[in-house]
Structures are given as structure tokens and as C-alpha cells.
Design a protein around this motif. Structure first.
Motif, mmCIF file in Angstrom:
data_model
loop_
_atom_site.group_PDB
_atom_site.id
_atom_site.type_symbol
_atom_site.label_atom_id
_atom_site.label_comp_id
_atom_site.label_asym_id
_atom_site.label_seq_id
_atom_site.Cartn_x
_atom_site.Cartn_y
_atom_site.Cartn_z
ATOM 1 N N UNK A 191 -25.107 -55.545 122.989
ATOM 2 C CA UNK A 191 -26.488 -55.861 122.667
ATOM 3 C C UNK A 191 -26.758 -55.531 121.202
ATOM 4 N N UNK A 192 -27.435 -56.453 120.513
ATOM 5 C CA UNK A 192 -27.809 -56.277 119.117
ATOM 6 C C UNK A 192 -29.321 -56.324 118.992
ATOM 7 N N UNK A 193 -29.857 -55.561 118.056
ATOM 8 C CA UNK A 193 -31.295 -55.571 117.809
ATOM 9 C C UNK A 193 -31.646 -56.798 116.971
ATOM 10 N N UNK A 194 -32.626 -57.563 117.433
ATOM 11 C CA UNK A 194 -33.069 -58.776 116.748
ATOM 12 C C UNK A 194 -34.535 -58.625 116.361
ATOM 13 N N UNK A 195 -34.852 -58.837 115.097
ATOM 14 C CA UNK A 195 -36.225 -58.727 114.611
ATOM 15 C C UNK A 195 -36.796 -60.113 114.354
ATOM 16 N N UNK A 211 -28.859 -58.272 112.555
ATOM 17 C CA UNK A 211 -27.769 -57.625 111.815
ATOM 18 C C UNK A 211 -26.522 -57.464 112.681
ATOM 19 N N UNK A 212 -25.389 -57.881 112.125
ATOM 20 C CA UNK A 212 -24.142 -57.800 112.872
ATOM 21 C C UNK A 212 -23.849 -59.011 113.722
ATOM 22 N N UNK A 271 -25.954 -69.289 110.456
ATOM 23 C CA UNK A 271 -26.593 -68.998 109.172
ATOM 24 C C UNK A 271 -26.610 -67.494 108.952
ATOM 25 N N UNK A 272 -25.443 -66.901 108.783
ATOM 26 C CA UNK A 272 -25.360 -65.465 108.565
ATOM 27 C C UNK A 272 -25.895 -64.697 109.752
ATOM 28 N N UNK A 273 -26.847 -63.806 109.489
ATOM 29 C CA UNK A 273 -27.433 -62.982 110.554
ATOM 30 C C UNK A 273 -28.685 -63.608 111.164
ATOM 31 N N UNK A 274 -29.008 -64.813 110.780
ATOM 32 C CA UNK A 274 -30.236 -65.450 111.275
ATOM 33 C C UNK A 274 -29.937 -66.357 112.465
ATOM 34 N N UNK A 275 -30.782 -66.256 113.489
ATOM 35 C CA UNK A 275 -30.610 -66.990 114.742
ATOM 36 C C UNK A 275 -31.942 -67.608 115.137
ATOM 37 N N UNK A 291 -39.257 -56.424 117.760
ATOM 38 C CA UNK A 291 -37.834 -56.486 118.046
ATOM 39 C C UNK A 291 -37.545 -56.694 119.528
ATOM 40 N N UNK A 292 -36.464 -57.401 119.776
ATOM 41 C CA UNK A 292 -35.908 -57.553 121.115
ATOM 42 C C UNK A 292 -34.405 -57.297 120.987
ATOM 43 N N UNK A 293 -33.678 -57.429 122.087
ATOM 44 C CA UNK A 293 -32.224 -57.300 122.047
ATOM 45 C C UNK A 293 -31.584 -58.635 122.417
ATOM 46 N N UNK A 294 -30.518 -58.977 121.706
ATOM 47 C CA UNK A 294 -29.758 -60.186 121.991
ATOM 48 C C UNK A 294 -28.312 -59.820 122.274
ATOM 49 N N UNK A 295 -27.698 -60.576 123.191
ATOM 50 C CA UNK A 295 -26.275 -60.429 123.457
ATOM 51 C C UNK A 295 -25.640 -61.808 123.465
ATOM 52 N N UNK A 296 -24.597 -61.957 122.668
ATOM 53 C CA UNK A 296 -23.941 -63.245 122.621
ATOM 54 C C UNK A 296 -23.059 -63.364 121.394
ATOM 55 N N UNK A 297 -22.580 -64.571 121.124
ATOM 56 C CA UNK A 297 -22.865 -65.805 121.859
ATOM 57 C C UNK A 297 -22.045 -65.905 123.142
ATOM 58 N N UNK A 298 -22.555 -66.706 124.077
ATOM 59 C CA UNK A 298 -21.939 -66.872 125.387
ATOM 60 C C UNK A 298 -21.603 -68.352 125.582
ATOM 61 N N UNK A 299 -20.448 -68.610 126.173
ATOM 62 C CA UNK A 299 -20.074 -69.981 126.532
ATOM 63 C C UNK A 299 -19.021 -70.546 125.607
#
Length: 258
Positions: free
Chosen positions: A23-27, A46-47, A80-84, A109-117
Motif C-alpha cells: 500500500x502506498x499513500x496517495x495525495x 510517491x514510490x 507519468x512518474x508518481x502521478x496517477x 490522502x488515501x492508500x493505493x495498491x497496484x498496479x494489478x493485472x
């Protein structure tokens, strides 16, 4: 993707998120309205390891009392780098989508996990013709493919068939209206069409896939995404037209609670 990916979408392709993903922190950076029921959310993550066009992420929300819930959403952007970017469609009486659309503000902030698939993806090195068939918000992962192709200057010919209930439900209107080199787009309206639209209102038919699409002899790779009924119908029409089932890749929406 407005819900959890249906496990039937790519049977046998290993759809579960690999254990190594973290899980990564997404702002949230900004958000923009795409339609009356959908918004695109732009996050800095980030990351972020990068992604392929067609992949998705898990989004996790955690309340102050420790309650946690998560949903899966398709990635809408090219890497695009760290942008999603995620495009979220409101689910009536949903738990997550209204929060993401109405409550989450830039800086939150939320948490993201991925990419998946790894099955429902398009890679820039693919050179064969591509037919994209989208039902409603099933356009989201297909738009990522269009954007990646544009970002890398891809020459693979793309054709998009986009089925929506009515014009107000369309996503990415300005971008699709501008068009992209080598991308042909056709629309199917199932409830209400704009004035002078050449096709009568109604569900997807075989001739819709012939006119803007590629013949089976061209051996295109077909990507079909949308609600389960739409996907099953479109895939059946494509095989009936002679397309190789092994070249038809599908992604379906399953129930999620929104």
C-alpha cells in the motif's frame, strides 16, 4: 472502473493482486468533472512503480475509528512518474464512490495498491490493429491505452466503439472530440442520441462492430470493457463475426457496493 473487477473477466489469468504489492499513500492533487456522474481524481503517489495501460489499482479508505474498506478502479492515465489518474463513477447508495467524488479534497490522502493485472493490457510494442469496445465507464482502461499510444507516438491503428445510454453520460468528451492521430471513434447510444446521429437508438449490434471495426481477417486484438451483460454480448458478436477468441480480451464490472 466503478466497482470490483469481476473474477470471470479473464479466467485463469491470475487476477489476484500479487502479495509483493504494498500500500502506498496517495495525495489528491486535483479533480475534474467528466460527466454528470463521473470525476477524474489526480493523485501524487510517491514510490509509484509505473503501470501498463489497462491495469487497475485497489483504493483503501480508513476511518478514524479504524474501519477500513477498499474498492478497485481502473487506471485512466498513461504512466507519468508518481502521478496517477482514476476516473470514478458514482454508484447509487454507494459507500466509497460518493466519498471520493464529493468529500475528498486536494491535499487529502488515501492508500493505493497496484498496479494489478497483466492480461487486459496494451503494450506499446504491439503493432497489430486494435479494436476498443467500451460500455459506459468501461471506457476508462481503454482510454489509458489511447493515451499511452499517443504518449509514445505509437503507430498501431486504433478504432474505438463507445456505447453509452445518452450523450450526457459520455466520458472524456473534449479529448475524444479533438481526436488523436490514427484513432477512429464511433458511438452507440442506447437510450437517447444527439440530433442527426446517423444510428438509431438501441443496443450494440453486429453491424456496429463491422462499420467502425476491423474485419476478422485483419486479426485485430479486441479489448472489451463494461458491465458483464454488455461484455458477454459484445464478445459473442465478435466471435460470431469470425474474430479469434484468443484475440478478444475482456474486463467486466462486478458488484462492489460502490
Amino acid at each position: 472502473m466503478p466497482g470490483v473487477p469481476d473474477p470471470r473477466r479473464s479466467a485463469g489469468q491470475g487476477l489476484a493482486a500479487p502479495a509483493r504489492l504494498r500500500w502506498l499513500v496517495a495525495e489528491l492533487v486535483c479533480r475534474r468533472t467528466e460527466s454528470r456522474t463521473a470525476r477524474t481524481l489526480v493523485f501524487d503517489v510517491p514510490g509509484w512503480p509505473g503501470h501498463l495501460a489497462g491495469q487497475h489499482v485497489d483504493v483503501r479508505l480508513t476511518a478514524e475509528d479504524g474501519y477500513s474498506t477498499q474498492r478497485s478502479y481502473s487506471l485512466a492515465s498513461a504512466p507519468d512518474g508518481d502521478r496517477v489518474e482514476l476516473t470514478v463513477q458514482r454508484v447509487p447508495d454507494g459507500e466509497v464512490s460518493p466519498y471520493l467524488m464529493d468529500t475528498l479534497e486536494p491535499g487529502d490522502r488515501v492508500e493505493l495498491r497496484g498496479p494489478v493485472g497483466g492480461w487486459f493490457v496494451w503494450r506499446p510494442e504491439q503493432s497489430e490493429p486494435v479494436l476498443l469496445v467500451a460500455g459506459g465507464s468501461g471506457l476508462v482502461p481503454l482510454m489509458s491505452m489511447v493515451r499511452v499510444r499517443g504518449a509514445v507516438g505509437g503507430r498501431a491503428p486504433f478504432r474505438l466503439l463507445y456505447s453509452v445510454r445518452e450523450p450526457d453520460d459520455q466520458l472524456y468528451v473534449p479529448e475524444l472530440r479533438r481526436g488523436a492521430p490514427g484513432l477512429d471513434t464511433a458511438y452507440v447510444y442506447t437510450r437517447r442520441a444527439p440530433p442527426q446521429h446517423p444510428r438509431a437508438v438501441g443496443r450494440l449490434r453486429a453491424d456496429d462492430l463491422v462499420r467502425p471495426g476491423w474485419s476478422a481477417q485483419s486479426r485485430p486484438t479486441c479489448y472489451v470493457c463494461g458491465p458483464t451483460g454488455f461484455v458477454e454480448s459484445a464478445a459473442s458478436l465478435l466471435t460470431g463475426l469470425g474474430h479469434d477468441p484468443d484475440r478478444i480480451r475482456t474486463e467486466r464490472f462486478g458488484p462492489s457496493g460502490g
